[in-house]
Design a protein around this motif. Structure first.
Motif, short mmCIF file in Angstrom:
data_model
loop_
_atom_site.label_atom_id
_atom_site.label_comp_id
_atom_site.label_asym_id
_atom_site.label_seq_id
_atom_site.Cartn_x
_atom_site.Cartn_y
_atom_site.Cartn_z
N THR A 77 0.85 -1.19 0.00
CA THR A 77 0.00 0.00 0.00
C THR A 77 0.89 1.24 0.00
O THR A 77 1.83 1.34 0.78
CB THR A 77 -0.95 0.04 1.22
OG1 THR A 77 -0.20 0.23 2.42
CG2 THR A 77 -1.77 -1.24 1.32
N GLN A 81 -3.41 5.81 3.79
CA GLN A 81 -4.71 5.26 3.42
C GLN A 81 -5.82 6.09 4.08
O GLN A 81 -5.69 6.52 5.22
CB GLN A 81 -4.80 3.80 3.84
CG GLN A 81 -3.82 2.90 3.09
CD GLN A 81 -4.11 2.87 1.59
OE1 GLN A 81 -5.23 2.62 1.18
NE2 GLN A 81 -3.09 3.14 0.79
N LEU A 86 -5.76 -1.23 7.36
CA LEU A 86 -4.55 -2.05 7.35
C LEU A 86 -4.46 -2.85 8.65
O LEU A 86 -4.95 -2.42 9.69
CB LEU A 86 -3.31 -1.17 7.17
CG LEU A 86 -3.29 -0.34 5.89
CD1 LEU A 86 -2.00 0.46 5.80
CD2 LEU A 86 -3.46 -1.22 4.66
N TRP A 91 -2.51 4.49 12.86
CA TRP A 91 -2.13 5.59 11.98
C TRP A 91 -2.18 6.90 12.76
O TRP A 91 -3.12 7.17 13.49
CB TRP A 91 -3.09 5.66 10.79
CG TRP A 91 -3.09 6.98 10.07
CD1 TRP A 91 -4.06 7.94 10.11
CD2 TRP A 91 -2.08 7.47 9.19
NE1 TRP A 91 -3.71 9.00 9.32
CE2 TRP A 91 -2.50 8.73 8.74
CE3 TRP A 91 -0.86 6.96 8.75
CZ2 TRP A 91 -1.74 9.52 7.86
CZ3 TRP A 91 -0.09 7.72 7.87
CH2 TRP A 91 -0.53 8.98 7.44
N TYR A 137 2.86 5.41 10.72
CA TYR A 137 2.21 4.23 11.25
C TYR A 137 2.94 3.81 12.53
O TYR A 137 4.15 3.99 12.67
CB TYR A 137 2.27 3.07 10.26
CG TYR A 137 1.49 3.28 8.99
CD1 TYR A 137 0.11 3.50 9.02
CD2 TYR A 137 2.11 3.21 7.74
CE1 TYR A 137 -0.62 3.67 7.86
CE2 TYR A 137 1.38 3.37 6.57
CZ TYR A 137 0.02 3.60 6.64
OH TYR A 137 -0.70 3.75 5.48
N TRP A 167 2.73 -7.75 4.21
CA TRP A 167 2.26 -6.40 3.88
C TRP A 167 3.45 -5.46 3.90
O TRP A 167 4.25 -5.48 4.84
CB TRP A 167 1.23 -5.90 4.90
CG TRP A 167 -0.05 -6.68 4.93
CD1 TRP A 167 -0.23 -7.95 5.40
CD2 TRP A 167 -1.33 -6.22 4.48
NE1 TRP A 167 -1.53 -8.32 5.27
CE2 TRP A 167 -2.23 -7.29 4.71
CE3 TRP A 167 -1.79 -5.05 3.92
CZ2 TRP A 167 -3.59 -7.19 4.40
CZ3 TRP A 167 -3.15 -4.94 3.60
CH2 TRP A 167 -4.03 -6.01 3.83
N ASN A 169 3.72 -1.47 3.87
CA ASN A 169 2.91 -0.25 3.93
C ASN A 169 3.83 0.96 4.06
O ASN A 169 4.82 0.93 4.80
CB ASN A 169 1.96 -0.31 5.13
CG ASN A 169 1.04 -1.51 5.09
OD1 ASN A 169 0.46 -1.82 4.06
ND2 ASN A 169 0.92 -2.20 6.20
N THR A 170 3.50 2.01 3.34
CA THR A 170 4.28 3.24 3.45
C THR A 170 3.37 4.45 3.37
O THR A 170 2.34 4.44 2.68
CB THR A 170 5.37 3.32 2.36
OG1 THR A 170 6.06 4.57 2.47
CG2 THR A 170 4.78 3.21 0.95
#
Length: 202
Positions: A77, A81, A86, A91, A137, A167, A169-170
């Motif tokens: 991702t 978001q 997630l 977050w 995150y 996963w 995620n960034t």
């Protein structure tokens, strides 16, 4: 060599980044987001969810994306978001400083947390991943944070603990900026990141 499918929203920056640019060669399939609900993911190793993806349509497909991950797939991702979906992360929104680099003695606030990871040892530098960030995150324990803020918030992290898959995620949004024709670092980022997704070690 891993096969990448992109959840394709059809926006101008998605179109440029994933369909018409030099990076299109790394993408095996573009799956229009309106068709994701019924699309087969057979043969897909990596499912990439771009930044600025339509939230309403994404919400309809969250269970399908989790099923893909729980089948051993890798979900990537990009960008912050727009709703909390997630796995097991927290977050934290932070105001974006678009002009930090104009300050006297500018500091991005980013730290390379895992310099020996394959992504940064062989494909990217911290400079390639530095433009601005929209927040951080706070991932679950035992995730691998690759890039963080200087207070420990994760900007890029890998989660192999929350599902049976992987996963990445960034909070970074390279596809938006590259696809919108600005922010040179994002072009360098994609030139390293996408080849790594295809051939590198997660």
């Amino acid at each position: 060599m891993k096969k990448i499918a992109v959840v394709y929203g059809g926006s101008s920056h998605h179109h440029r980044t994933y369909k018409t640019s030099e990076f299109a060669k790394y993408i095996n399939r573009l799956i229009p987001i309106r068709e994701l609900e019924t699309a087969s993911l057979e043969g897909v190793d990596v499912l990439l969810v771009p930044s600025q993806t339509h939230l309403g349509l994404l919400k309809k497909n969250v269970e399908k994306i989790y099923a893909f991950a729980n089948g051993g797939g890798t979900v990537v991702t990009l960008g912050p978001q727009g709703f909390d979906w997630l796995p097991s992360h927290k977050w934290e929104f932070r105001p974006t400083n678009f002009w930090w680099w104009l300050d006297k003695d500018p500091k991005s606030g980013l730290v390379l947390s895992a310099p020996e990871h394959d992504l940064f040892k062989n494909y990217l530098t911290l400079s390639d991943a530095t433009w601005h960030e929209h927040g951080v995150y706070w991932p679950p324990n035992n995730c691998e944070v690759l890039v963080s803020t200087d207070d420990g918030g994760a900007v890029i992290y890998i989660d192999k603990v929350s599902t049976k898959g992987t996963w990445l995620n960034t909070t970074l949004d390279p596809d938006f900026h590259y696809g919108s024709y600005f922010m040179p670092a994002t072009e360098r980022f994609l030139r390293g990141f996408l080849p790594w997704l295809v051939e590198g070690k997660l």
